[in-house]
Motif scaffolding. Structure first.
Motif, PDB file in Angstrom:
ATOM      1  N   SER A   1       0.847  -1.186   0.000  1.00  0.00           N
ATOM      2  CA  SER A   1       0.000   0.000   0.000  1.00  0.00           C
ATOM      3  C   SER A   1       0.881   1.235   0.000  1.00  0.00           C
ATOM      4  N   ALA A   2       0.556   2.198  -0.870  1.00  0.00           N
ATOM      5  CA  ALA A   2       1.351   3.431  -0.929  1.00  0.00           C
ATOM      6  C   ALA A   2       1.157   4.267   0.319  1.00  0.00           C
ATOM      7  N   THR A   3      -0.039   4.199   0.922  1.00  0.00           N
ATOM      8  CA  THR A   3      -0.337   4.913   2.156  1.00  0.00           C
ATOM      9  C   THR A   3      -0.860   3.928   3.182  1.00  0.00           C
ATOM     10  N   MET A   4      -0.861   4.316   4.432  1.00  0.00           N
ATOM     11  CA  MET A   4      -1.283   3.411   5.505  1.00  0.00           C
ATOM     12  C   MET A   4      -2.357   4.064   6.369  1.00  0.00           C
TER      13      MET A   4
ATOM     14  N   GLY B   1      10.074   6.651   2.227  1.00  0.00           N
ATOM     15  CA  GLY B   1      10.809   7.773   2.805  1.00  0.00           C
ATOM     16  C   GLY B   1       9.884   8.680   3.587  1.00  0.00           C
ATOM     17  N   ASP B   2      10.437   9.740   4.135  1.00  0.00           N
ATOM     18  CA  ASP B   2       9.652  10.655   4.956  1.00  0.00           C
ATOM     19  C   ASP B   2       8.732  11.537   4.135  1.00  0.00           C
ATOM     20  N   SER B   3       9.054  11.719   2.864  1.00  0.00           N
ATOM     21  CA  SER B   3       8.238  12.582   2.000  1.00  0.00           C
ATOM     22  C   SER B   3       7.301  11.757   1.172  1.00  0.00           C
ATOM     23  N   ARG B   4       6.069  12.247   1.058  1.00  0.00           N
ATOM     24  CA  ARG B   4       5.114  11.549   0.207  1.00  0.00           C
ATOM     25  C   ARG B   4       5.375  11.810  -1.261  1.00  0.00           C
TER      26      ARG B   4
ATOM     27  N   GLU C   1      -3.452  12.185  -0.650  1.00  0.00           N
ATOM     28  CA  GLU C   1      -3.323  10.823  -1.167  1.00  0.00           C
ATOM     29  C   GLU C   1      -3.688  10.758  -2.643  1.00  0.00           C
ATOM     30  N   THR C   2      -4.770  11.451  -3.015  1.00  0.00           N
ATOM     31  CA  THR C   2      -5.156  11.487  -4.429  1.00  0.00           C
ATOM     32  C   THR C   2      -4.085  12.169  -5.264  1.00  0.00           C
TER      33      THR C   2
ATOM     34  N   ALA D   1       1.414  17.156   2.353  1.00  0.00           N
ATOM     35  CA  ALA D   1       2.022  16.048   1.614  1.00  0.00           C
ATOM     36  C   ALA D   1       3.550  16.135   1.594  1.00  0.00           C
ATOM     37  N   LYS D   2       4.105  17.203   2.198  1.00  0.00           N
ATOM     38  CA  LYS D   2       5.562  17.415   2.222  1.00  0.00           C
ATOM     39  C   LYS D   2       6.142  17.441   0.808  1.00  0.00           C
ATOM     40  N   ILE D   3       5.415  18.148  -0.056  1.00  0.00           N
ATOM     41  CA  ILE D   3       5.850  18.304  -1.449  1.00  0.00           C
ATOM     42  C   ILE D   3       6.277  19.739  -1.675  1.00  0.00           C
TER      43      ILE D   3
END
Length: 586
Positions: A183-186, A208-211, A323-324, A360-362
């Motif tokens: 799963s990409a996210t939890m 990693g820490d960043s999405r 997430e999207t 999202a830490k982007i």
């Protein structure tokens, strides 16, 4: 990182496919502490997950290779047909040398053929939750011998409402099976699912820490709400990506944007819930064959799609959450390749996007949409680079060149070539400069002479009835006994449409629409009456140019704001003479 702890023959299959080093997720699932254990793996889309779980479950299956299995020994569940078919293709080459049989079971395919395939003794079954549950309930799928269950993109399956299907399938498997959850996210539902169906699972995270994906360059393009489609055109022309994917929120918006880009000359296909499996397959094949370079899609329709040449993702409509954003953007920047993800940001929604990116830490680069001048400069560089590439010419090419040079100078021939190149490209759009003064000036220019003093009228149809300015304008002329030049701005809402009429002819127009309220058969027509104007007028005037349809059908506004429809004929749904509501005609 190299591949370790591999059963015989798998190394050869990997080498033939060009796999020299293992990705982080592949190395993690093959590590000594992961062998034989249940796994919860958080990994980004495009990180090599399919090969990772394919190798991870090989140890449980290797004693059965070469002979038909009495029942499936491994089961891979994926959220979409495209992803399941893609996983099946990957496992086929990975397991080809060891003699393992693989069956796929997905919606949209012939279930009788799938049942025959299941009776043939496959070692691995790959499918979507709904179709697997159907085969299970009909007795065609026996999971008593299952050794490994894999849930690929588990978060997507829960988001799509497959929880009951997954639970019924997993409840039918032996308790001693091994379960691998990718799963990409939890989110919390995934944690609950893992707690119920896994034992002492090893948690692996390679995200990693960043999405944000390390190979994706994020850009946020600020634009007037009225010019989103024009900005999309310019972005496509500026990047000229080998393959680009554009995301819209609804199938209606996909249809409108797809139609707009087709009219502009782009090789474009569409993917949404209204398309059959056959249409989806044709669209994806066109992208793979390079017959199409742009795909307009909804979130759900694009899940599980793997296009190696995809280098540009444009979020035409802002994702609903981080997430999207991650899942949409993850369609590009895969397997070490670089990609670009662009978020279209209407001026009034910039703060919301900034908050989403922070969450999202982007780190996105904020910029304006490409200008026509920047696009032409890019075109020149691309053309020069293409013409100076090393190439071999045959005798026919040189003979044609000699013939041309006998009649024209080299400069004229080169200029003609450049002109032909430009003529084949969709023309860029002129956009309002991203300054308060320019936006205000553009707003003032929208008022044509004679429309300084107008009266608002409304009709009780809107976007949900496929209202379109191309047929609304003739309707108003016919009902109100006026000309096209006597209709001002047209603003299409969800269930109603507002438009302006000069005050000098407003009384005449109002009297005419009353007289024409019924057609010759006595049926009620579209109801038109004077109004105070659209409720959002004041808000839109504060935040930038309003979403309007100018006379003549030129579209202003993003998909869904009341633009072109996909069909021909210029009426709702593209059908000539189509009714807008039951029992009522325009």
């Amino acid at each position: 990182m190299t591949f370790t702890n591999l059963p015989p023959l798998f190394g050869e299959a990997l080498a033939e496919r060009g796999y020299a080093d293992a990705t982080s997720v592949q190395a993690a699932v093959l590590a000594s502490e992961a062998i034989g254990r249940d796994l919860i793996v958080s990994a980004q889309t495009g990180s090599g997950k399919t090969v990772a779980f394919g190798l991870s479950m090989a140890n449980e299956l290797q004693d059965t290779f070469g002979i038909p299995a009495e029942g499936p020994l491994a089961l891979v569940i994926a959220p979409t047909r495209e992803l399941a078919l893609q996983v099946g293709r990957e496992l086929e080459w990975l397991y080809a040398k060891v003699g393992a049989r693989i069956a796929t079971c997905v919606g949209g395919m012939d279930p009788s053929k799938e049942r025959r395939s299941l009776r043939g003794g496959p070692h691995i079954v790959v499918g979507t939750p709904g179709r697997l549950r159907d085969h299970l309930e009909r007795g065609a799928l026996d999971l008593k011998s299952l050794r490994v269950a894999v849930l690929d993109e588990a978060d997507e399956m829960l988001d799509m409402g497959f929880r009951d299907d997954l639970e019924e399938i997993l409840d039918a498997t032996p308790t001693e099976r091994r379960t691998l959850l990718f799963s990409a996210t939890m989110p919390k539902p995934i944690v609950a699912l893992a707690k119920r169906y896994q034992r002492d699972a090893l948690r692996i995270s390679t995200a990693g820490d960043s999405r944000g994906h390390g190979d994706i360059a994020f850009q946020a393009v600020t634009v007037s709400p009225a010019e989103i489609e024009a900005a999309v055109v310019n972005l496509l022309r500026f990047h000229e990506a080998e393959t680009a994917m554009l995301f819209c929120a609804t199938r209606d918006n996909v249809r409108r944007l797809h139609s707009t880009l087709q009219e502009r000359g782009f090789a474009v296909v569409a993917l949404s819930g209204e398309h059959s499996q056959s249409e989806r397959n044709q669209a994806l094949q066109a992208l793979r064959d390079k017959r199409a370079r742009v795909c307009v899609a909804t979130d759900v329709a694009a899940r599980g799609i793997d296009l190696p040449s995809l280098s540009l993702v444009i979020h035409v409509e802002i994702p609903r959450d981080a997430e999207t954003l991650q899942h949409r953007s993850g369609r590009t920047g895969r397997a070490g390749k670089k990609g670009t993800a662009v978020i279209m940001v209407p001026y009034p929604r910039r703060k919301r996007v900034e908050a989403m990116l922070r969450g999202a830490k982007i780190d996105a680069e904020w910029m304006n949409a490409p200008t026509p001048e920047a696009i032409r400069a890019q075109d020149r560089e691309r053309l020069i680079a293409a013409m100076l590439e090393p190439v071999e010419f045959d005798d026919e090419d040189r003979a044609l060149a000699t013939l041309l040079m006998a009649q024209r100078s080299p400069e004229d021939i080169a200029a003609a070539l450049a002109r032909a190149h430009r003529a084949a490209m969709p023309q860029p759009e002129d956009l309002v400069e991203n300054t308060p003064q320019a936006r205000q000036a553009a707003q003032q220019e929208r008022h044509r002479p004679g429309f300084e003093d107008t009266v608002w009228f409304s009709m009780d149809i809107g976007r949900r009835q496929n209202a379109d300015a191309r047929w609304i304008l003739p309707l108003l002329c016919r009902r109100g006994h006026i000309t096209r030049n006597e209709v001002g701005a047209i603003r299409i809402g969800g269930n109603e449409t507002h438009f302006q009429i000069p005050r000098t002819i407003a009384d005449k127009f109002a009297a005419a629409v009353v007289r024409t309220a019924q057609d010759e058969s006595g049926e009620e027509t579209v109801h038109i009456e004077a109004s105070e104007g659209p409720r959002e007028t004041a808000r839109e005037n504060r935040s930038g140019p309003p979403r309007t349809m100018a006379p003549g059908g030129r579209k202003h506004g993003p998909p869904g704001a009341g633009g072109r429809v996909a069909g021909k004929g210029g009426k709702p749904g593209g059908q000539p003479g189509g009714q807008h509501r039951k029992g009522r005609k325009p």
